[in-house]
Scaffold this active site. Sequence first.
Site, short mmCIF file in Angstrom:
data_model
loop_
_atom_site.label_atom_id
_atom_site.label_comp_id
_atom_site.label_asym_id
_atom_site.label_seq_id
_atom_site.Cartn_x
_atom_site.Cartn_y
_atom_site.Cartn_z
N HIS A 437 -156.88 -18.06 19.81
CA HIS A 437 -155.94 -18.99 19.21
C HIS A 437 -155.96 -18.93 17.69
O HIS A 437 -156.86 -18.35 17.07
CB HIS A 437 -156.20 -20.43 19.71
CG HIS A 437 -157.52 -21.01 19.28
ND1 HIS A 437 -157.71 -21.61 18.06
CD2 HIS A 437 -158.71 -21.10 19.93
CE1 HIS A 437 -158.95 -22.05 17.96
NE2 HIS A 437 -159.59 -21.75 19.08
N CYS A 456 -164.34 -20.70 22.01
CA CYS A 456 -163.07 -19.99 21.93
C CYS A 456 -163.07 -19.03 20.74
O CYS A 456 -163.94 -19.09 19.86
CB CYS A 456 -161.92 -20.97 21.81
SG CYS A 456 -161.53 -21.84 23.35
#
Length: 537
Positions: A437, A456
């Site tokens: 992301h 992440c």
Amino acid sequence: MPSAKGLMPLILVVGMLLSMSGWALAEEGEAAVADALAERLAEKEAGLRDFYAAREGRPAWQEAETVGGFAAALRSLEADGLTPQDYRPDALVAGYRQVQAEEQAPAARARFDLQASRILLTALRHLQRGKVDPHSIDPDWEVPIDAPPLDLAAVSRAVDGQRFEQAFALARPSAAPYERLRAGLARYRHIERQGGWPKLPQRQQSLRPGDIHDDVPLLRERLAIIGELEVMVADLFPGVESGAADPRRYDDALVEAVKRFQRRHLLEVDGIIGPRTQEALNVPVGERIAQIRVNLERARWLLHGLPDSFVLVDIAGYRISYFRPDGRVWRSRIVVGRPYRRTPSLRSAITHLTLNPTWTVPPTILREDVLPKVRRDLGYLWREDLMVLGPSGQRLDPREVDWSRPGNIMLRQRPGPQNALGRVVLRFPNEHLVYLHDTPAQGLFASEQRAFSSGCIRVQGVLELAQHLFDDTGTPAHVASLVAKGATRNIYLERPVPVILHYWTVHPGEDGELVFRPDIYQRDAALLSALDRPLSG
């Protein structure tokens, strides 16, 4: 009495008859061993049965030259970072001699043949898939080892021709990074045989460009050994030719060599010999060899069955590479999980992208990070634009929540410039709920070591990557236009794109030189221990 001339045809005939008799006896002996093999193969493992099926039941290890050549080839597996004694080459030769010296029955010779073939198949399996089962040292491992079936007919032909290196080449990964790691291992072992490199004395103060110090000649020698400086008298002892320069001066050429070293070890590239650079310089060559061996094993886990186009996340290298269908490669920097919230190794496929995402705070982050801040200062929720939601998704007033016992609430961050996920998320199925992301914290990409996230992967320039994925999969979408609209939207790719998250602490750079990375998740020691553990049986 016949003349010598008359005896010659008779001698030739007798010789031919004796030779034919020897061949017949040899064939008869091999046939007996083959019969004994056939009796035992039914109860053996499938791999052995398949190997002898490829040979039409013929024994493989009845000639001294074949056994000796195989033993020598097993010793050469050191070049792959494996331990030759795992395969007992000396015991193999001794076992053959015993069988031959005692002229043992076909059953004993068949047992030896099976033993040698089992060793061959074990070595091939280790070369192809690794000696260590990754699940045994990493319970969260999710990357299938996608090695193709071995061509046992080709292996059999290589054995018959005593071309054992050819047999090994059929098994080991054919990818260029694997060969570069092997070449690097050979190079560092050569350095070790030459005595390694000198250790720099501990310093209280950093060594800076332009400084004059007695450690500088030692630093020159250290960098020359690994090739950061050309090995020339003028490099090791500046001023020898001109008689002018002080060999203890930390000059510009040496500074550039130090910067190359720092770049290859993911250190801040400033040319200053501070504590972290000195620590990296003083790692013994034996530890670097162990590090290369560990990563050869990781390469055997990964470098098979790779698709033509895929996204590779290099966790310890803080890099992402997208190998595009047209052969071009898009690369960028990433931020990965902190040591206590590790980014996992896994293999999946990017299925869709979320533009202008919301962010629901994951339970672990909520419990360990966010709730303590909210309890200290309720204003944190407004500053971070976090909504409080009940179990069924209804909006709650933060002032009416008992934050000491909040129950089953959720915190959700609205889309916007401060959203923790940024403007786009690349999603792929996985049990860890990690993804690629964007991030509003762009400044973190400036650091050389970037383990700052909660698992992440934050990607620098992720909007460019997203557009490449749309273009390369025939997905009709324009990232910038959709982001500008501000609405949260999922867009599915016309074709999923494979993604691999993997952990390397040594990797060949684009120029072929080895890049050593800090073992941020402390995984090398467990793998090295397992790799060096003797085989049972």
